[in-house]
Motif scaffolding. Sequence first.
Motif, PDB file in Angstrom:
ATOM      1  N   THR A  64       0.836  -1.207   0.000  1.00 32.60           N
ATOM      2  CA  THR A  64       0.000   0.000   0.000  1.00 32.60           C
ATOM      3  C   THR A  64       0.866   1.249   0.000  1.00 32.60           C
ATOM      4  OG1 THR A  64      -1.768  -1.137   1.195  1.00 32.60           O
ATOM      5  CG2 THR A  64      -1.811   1.278   1.208  1.00 32.60           C
ATOM      6  N   TYR A  65       1.770   1.327   0.970  1.00 32.57           N
ATOM      7  CA  TYR A  65       2.636   2.497   1.092  1.00 32.57           C
ATOM      8  C   TYR A  65       4.080   2.155   0.739  1.00 32.57           C
ATOM      9  CZ  TYR A  65      -1.134   4.939   3.528  1.00 32.57           C
ATOM     10  OH  TYR A  65      -2.321   5.531   3.848  1.00 32.57           O
ATOM     11  N   PHE A  66       4.758   3.147   0.181  1.00 33.16           N
ATOM     12  CA  PHE A  66       6.181   3.066  -0.140  1.00 33.16           C
ATOM     13  C   PHE A  66       6.876   4.174   0.625  1.00 33.16           C
ATOM     14  CE2 PHE A  66       9.799   4.618  -2.651  1.00 33.16           C
ATOM     15  CZ  PHE A  66      10.521   3.457  -2.830  1.00 33.16           C
ATOM     16  N   TYR A  67       7.903   3.806   1.392  1.00 29.88           N
ATOM     17  CA  TYR A  67       8.625   4.782   2.199  1.00 29.88           C
ATOM     18  C   TYR A  67      10.113   4.658   1.918  1.00 29.88           C
ATOM     19  CZ  TYR A  67      10.596   7.138   6.283  1.00 29.88           C
ATOM     20  OH  TYR A  67      11.315   7.980   7.102  1.00 29.88           O
ATOM     21  N   ALA A  68      10.775   5.770   1.589  1.00 29.32           N
ATOM     22  CA  ALA A  68      12.185   5.746   1.216  1.00 29.32           C
ATOM     23  C   ALA A  68      12.981   6.777   2.000  1.00 29.32           C
ATOM     24  CB  ALA A  68      12.345   6.000  -0.279  1.00 29.32           C
ATOM     25  N   VAL A  69      14.226   6.400   2.316  1.00 26.33           N
ATOM     26  CA  VAL A  69      15.168   7.317   2.953  1.00 26.33           C
ATOM     27  C   VAL A  69      16.427   7.385   2.102  1.00 26.33           C
ATOM     28  CG1 VAL A  69      14.268   6.812   5.258  1.00 26.33           C
ATOM     29  CG2 VAL A  69      16.234   5.514   4.387  1.00 26.33           C
ATOM     30  N   GLU A  70      17.158   8.460   2.289  1.00 26.58           N
ATOM     31  CA  GLU A  70      18.401   8.677   1.547  1.00 26.58           C
ATOM     32  C   GLU A  70      19.529   8.970   2.527  1.00 26.58           C
ATOM     33  OE1 GLU A  70      18.965  11.076  -2.435  1.00 26.58           O
ATOM     34  OE2 GLU A  70      19.083  12.461  -0.734  1.00 26.58           O
ATOM     35  N   LYS A  71      20.675   8.396   2.263  1.00 29.46           N
ATOM     36  CA  LYS A  71      21.833   8.646   3.111  1.00 29.46           C
ATOM     37  C   LYS A  71      22.630   9.815   2.571  1.00 29.46           C
ATOM     38  CE  LYS A  71      25.935   6.414   5.063  1.00 29.46           C
ATOM     39  NZ  LYS A  71      26.770   5.197   5.088  1.00 29.46           N
ATOM     40  N   ARG A  72      22.819  10.805   3.416  1.00 28.36           N
ATOM     41  CA  ARG A  72      23.593  11.983   3.046  1.00 28.36           C
ATOM     42  C   ARG A  72      24.693  12.158   4.089  1.00 28.36           C
ATOM     43  NH1 ARG A  72      18.549  16.140   1.701  1.00 28.36           N
ATOM     44  NH2 ARG A  72      17.628  14.883   0.012  1.00 28.36           N
ATOM     45  N   ASP A  73      25.917  12.011   3.657  1.00 30.89           N
ATOM     46  CA  ASP A  73      27.054  11.996   4.573  1.00 30.89           C
ATOM     47  C   ASP A  73      26.843  10.875   5.595  1.00 30.89           C
ATOM     48  OD1 ASP A  73      28.274  14.151   3.244  1.00 30.89           O
ATOM     49  OD2 ASP A  73      27.028  15.567   4.352  1.00 30.89           O
ATOM     50  N   SER A  74      26.746  11.193   6.868  1.00 34.39           N
ATOM     51  CA  SER A  74      26.590  10.154   7.880  1.00 34.39           C
ATOM     52  C   SER A  74      25.180  10.095   8.457  1.00 34.39           C
ATOM     53  CB  SER A  74      27.576  10.403   9.027  1.00 34.39           C
ATOM     54  OG  SER A  74      27.332  11.670   9.618  1.00 34.39           O
ATOM     55  N   THR A  75      24.257  10.824   7.861  1.00 30.47           N
ATOM     56  CA  THR A  75      22.883  10.845   8.358  1.00 30.47           C
ATOM     57  C   THR A  75      21.918  10.341   7.297  1.00 30.47           C
ATOM     58  OG1 THR A  75      22.522  13.128   7.629  1.00 30.47           O
ATOM     59  CG2 THR A  75      23.384  12.793   9.869  1.00 30.47           C
ATOM     60  N   VAL A  76      20.738   9.951   7.759  1.00 31.16           N
ATOM     61  CA  VAL A  76      19.692   9.447   6.879  1.00 31.16           C
ATOM     62  C   VAL A  76      18.513  10.398   6.922  1.00 31.16           C
ATOM     63  CG1 VAL A  76      17.996   7.610   6.561  1.00 31.16           C
ATOM     64  CG2 VAL A  76      20.371   7.041   7.052  1.00 31.16           C
ATOM     65  N   LYS A  77      17.987  10.716   5.745  1.00 31.67           N
ATOM     66  CA  LYS A  77      16.868  11.653   5.643  1.00 31.67           C
ATOM     67  C   LYS A  77      15.717  10.998   4.885  1.00 31.67           C
ATOM     68  CE  LYS A  77      15.599  16.152   3.658  1.00 31.67           C
ATOM     69  NZ  LYS A  77      14.891  16.629   4.867  1.00 31.67           N
ATOM     70  N   ALA A  78      14.502  11.140   5.417  1.00 33.40           N
ATOM     71  CA  ALA A  78      13.315  10.644   4.725  1.00 33.40           C
ATOM     72  C   ALA A  78      13.080  11.457   3.463  1.00 33.40           C
ATOM     73  CB  ALA A  78      12.104  10.732   5.640  1.00 33.40           C
ATOM     74  N   ILE A  79      12.835  10.775   2.333  1.00 31.50           N
ATOM     75  CA  ILE A  79      12.661  11.505   1.070  1.00 31.50           C
ATOM     76  C   ILE A  79      11.320  11.249   0.395  1.00 31.50           C
ATOM     77  CG2 ILE A  79      15.113  11.777   0.555  1.00 31.50           C
ATOM     78  CD1 ILE A  79      14.857   9.315  -1.307  1.00 31.50           C
ATOM     79  N   ARG A  80      10.692  10.056   0.628  1.00 27.09           N
ATOM     80  CA  ARG A  80       9.443   9.775  -0.070  1.00 27.09           C
ATOM     81  C   ARG A  80       8.510   8.915   0.775  1.00 27.09           C
ATOM     82  NH1 ARG A  80       9.065  10.973  -5.081  1.00 27.09           N
ATOM     83  NH2 ARG A  80       7.699   9.283  -5.748  1.00 27.09           N
ATOM     84  N   LEU A  81       7.236   9.304   0.794  1.00 27.28           N
ATOM     85  CA  LEU A  81       6.171   8.499   1.370  1.00 27.28           C
ATOM     86  C   LEU A  81       5.004   8.577   0.394  1.00 27.28           C
ATOM     87  CD1 LEU A  81       4.938   6.792   3.627  1.00 27.28           C
ATOM     88  CD2 LEU A  81       4.273   8.918   4.785  1.00 27.28           C
ATOM     89  N   ILE A  82       4.722   7.459  -0.276  1.00 29.43           N
ATOM     90  CA  ILE A  82       3.748   7.433  -1.368  1.00 29.43           C
ATOM     91  C   ILE A  82       2.669   6.398  -1.074  1.00 29.43           C
ATOM     92  CG2 ILE A  82       3.412   7.027  -3.848  1.00 29.43           C
ATOM     93  CD1 ILE A  82       5.114   9.482  -3.289  1.00 29.43           C
ATOM     94  N   HIS A  83       1.414   6.789  -1.303  1.00 27.96           N
ATOM     95  CA  HIS A  83       0.327   5.812  -1.268  1.00 27.96           C
ATOM     96  C   HIS A  83       0.292   5.164  -2.648  1.00 27.96           C
ATOM     97  CE1 HIS A  83      -3.453   3.805  -0.715  1.00 27.96           C
ATOM     98  NE2 HIS A  83      -3.699   4.401   0.438  1.00 27.96           N
ATOM     99  N   ALA A  84       0.921   4.009  -2.765  1.00 30.68           N
ATOM    100  CA  ALA A  84       1.139   3.397  -4.079  1.00 30.68           C
ATOM    101  C   ALA A  84      -0.160   2.994  -4.772  1.00 30.68           C
ATOM    102  CB  ALA A  84       2.056   2.182  -3.942  1.00 30.68           C
ATOM    103  N   GLN A  85      -1.174   2.625  -4.011  1.00 29.08           N
ATOM    104  CA  GLN A  85      -2.437   2.211  -4.618  1.00 29.08           C
ATOM    105  C   GLN A  85      -3.250   3.396  -5.109  1.00 29.08           C
ATOM    106  OE1 GLN A  85      -4.443  -0.232  -1.704  1.00 29.08           O
ATOM    107  NE2 GLN A  85      -3.150  -2.000  -2.102  1.00 29.08           N
ATOM    108  N   ASN A  86      -3.380   4.425  -4.282  1.00 29.21           N
ATOM    109  CA  ASN A  86      -4.213   5.577  -4.640  1.00 29.21           C
ATOM    110  C   ASN A  86      -3.500   6.576  -5.534  1.00 29.21           C
ATOM    111  OD1 ASN A  86      -6.131   4.420  -3.018  1.00 29.21           O
ATOM    112  ND2 ASN A  86      -5.918   5.895  -1.334  1.00 29.21           N
ATOM    113  N   ASP A  87      -2.187   6.514  -5.567  1.00 29.62           N
ATOM    114  CA  ASP A  87      -1.396   7.503  -6.312  1.00 29.62           C
ATOM    115  C   ASP A  87      -0.367   6.795  -7.196  1.00 29.62           C
ATOM    116  OD1 ASP A  87      -0.287   9.882  -7.169  1.00 29.62           O
ATOM    117  OD2 ASP A  87       0.855  10.243  -5.321  1.00 29.62           O
ATOM    118  N   PRO A  88      -0.826   6.055  -8.221  1.00 30.57           N
ATOM    119  CA  PRO A  88       0.114   5.282  -9.049  1.00 30.57           C
ATOM    120  C   PRO A  88       1.092   6.146  -9.836  1.00 30.57           C
ATOM    121  CG  PRO A  88      -2.069   5.317 -10.043  1.00 30.57           C
ATOM    122  CD  PRO A  88      -2.213   5.910  -8.678  1.00 30.57           C
TER     123      PRO A  88
END
Length: 474
Positions: free
Chosen positions: A407-431
């Motif tokens: 249902t949901y897709f959640y992604a983080v990105e590593k920048r230097d030594s920290t991790v930052k949330a970049i995407r939260l998508i409702h994959a079913q409702n928002d193809p």
Amino acid sequence: MMIQPNILLIVADQLRKTAVGAYGNRDVKTPVIDKLSREGVTFSNSVSASPVCAPYRASLQSGLYPHQHGVRSNADLFKPSFKGVAEYFSEAGYETCFVGKSHFGLDEIEEKDGWVRPEHRLGWKHWYGTGGDHHWDTPIYDERGMLDTKYYGRYGAEVRSEIAMDFIERHQSKPWLLQLNYSEPHIATMPALYGMPATREYIRELNQSLELGLTEEMLNVANPLAFCGTFPQSLLTQLLPQRYLDMYDETGLTLDPNVPERFRKLTSIFLKECYAMITCLDEQIGRVMDCLERTGESRNTIVIFTSDHGDMLSDNFLREKSLPYQNAYRTPFIAWGPEAGVPSGKGTDALINSVDVMPTLLELAGIKPGTNLPGVSQAPWITSGEGVCQQDVLLGVGNWRALFDGTYFYAVEKRDSTVKAIRLIHAQNDPYETENLLDDAFEGVYVELQKRMHERLFVRLAEVQDRAFADTDR
């Protein structure tokens, strides 16, 4: 005693889920693949654990994630230190054959595109591995690494089909595992052509006369390989047999709503090329299926059709992959084998990741897997149309990691030594991914959901010991 089925694993290259008729595309012509879907089990939630060529292909052979098998990008040299899928099958009495694109990592010898040393072939007894050769003059090497030129002047998909058919016709006395890898519908990689100043000047003229919308920055891309994903290649050279291109009129193709206005004409030509290659792929699969029927091998064969990853096809990007977007990571996955026990006309929302493929194949053949495999077998869905659904699947490549729960897709990105949330998508409702639920417009609404998925993502990363992310400041 269980009769061991033959396994035919067909892997397309850069074929996204939404570019197949069985998954709802009304423009593309895929009658053979659609028939496999109608007569088999179709997974609607198949993803690539690492949506780029070499990491995926090494995962398919090993059942491991990129950080475990060591091929984290196309530039990493393949040094196998694990037991490959063909080795399991060989030990169980199977004949094994590998045909087509290998690309497990950086070529060991740069000028020998796709050649893999015999000791690095992971137990495949019959080896016809190739490079990308997109898509003419398939380079196939003999055991000594010498180029066999008998396939020159031939379109690669036809050659691969014929090699696979020859194997099937000659090996009917014992069960077999055949992995058949096509290059379609991956863009053709022709750096020599794109590196020529005369070609670039001609492209500038076509860009202006056809109003393709390429900016000067795009036209000045220094890397010819990168530029392959920027300009339609059928406008420059014979991309594939012309009759497939003639099946499509780019002016009548449906574009996704998130294709930027300035790239709509360019994208329509990309789609024409892509769909033409997919139809060629479909026809070649039909030839192999006819061979199974003609030889009687269809009675005991399970066919798996999938792809290594998808293709953005101008949805926010041009011809691109390796990105945390649905069209890059969602793939087709269809299992067929009516006479081998696969139920007909079944669909499932069960999640299947590319690291799940190896344990799935092993269970289908009644082979016990090793204890170090992180994937989960989805064989029950293929043999009975029922099974247990995974809670979520882990994926990522390069500097991003993600969790997908269907249902949901959640992604983080590593920048230097920290991790930052970049995407939260409702994959079913928002193809088409027009709404990132992390944006300011949704401030405060999805805080709990993000927190829950973030915690779960790092639990999964710790489980598979992806230390590059699991041990970072988050």
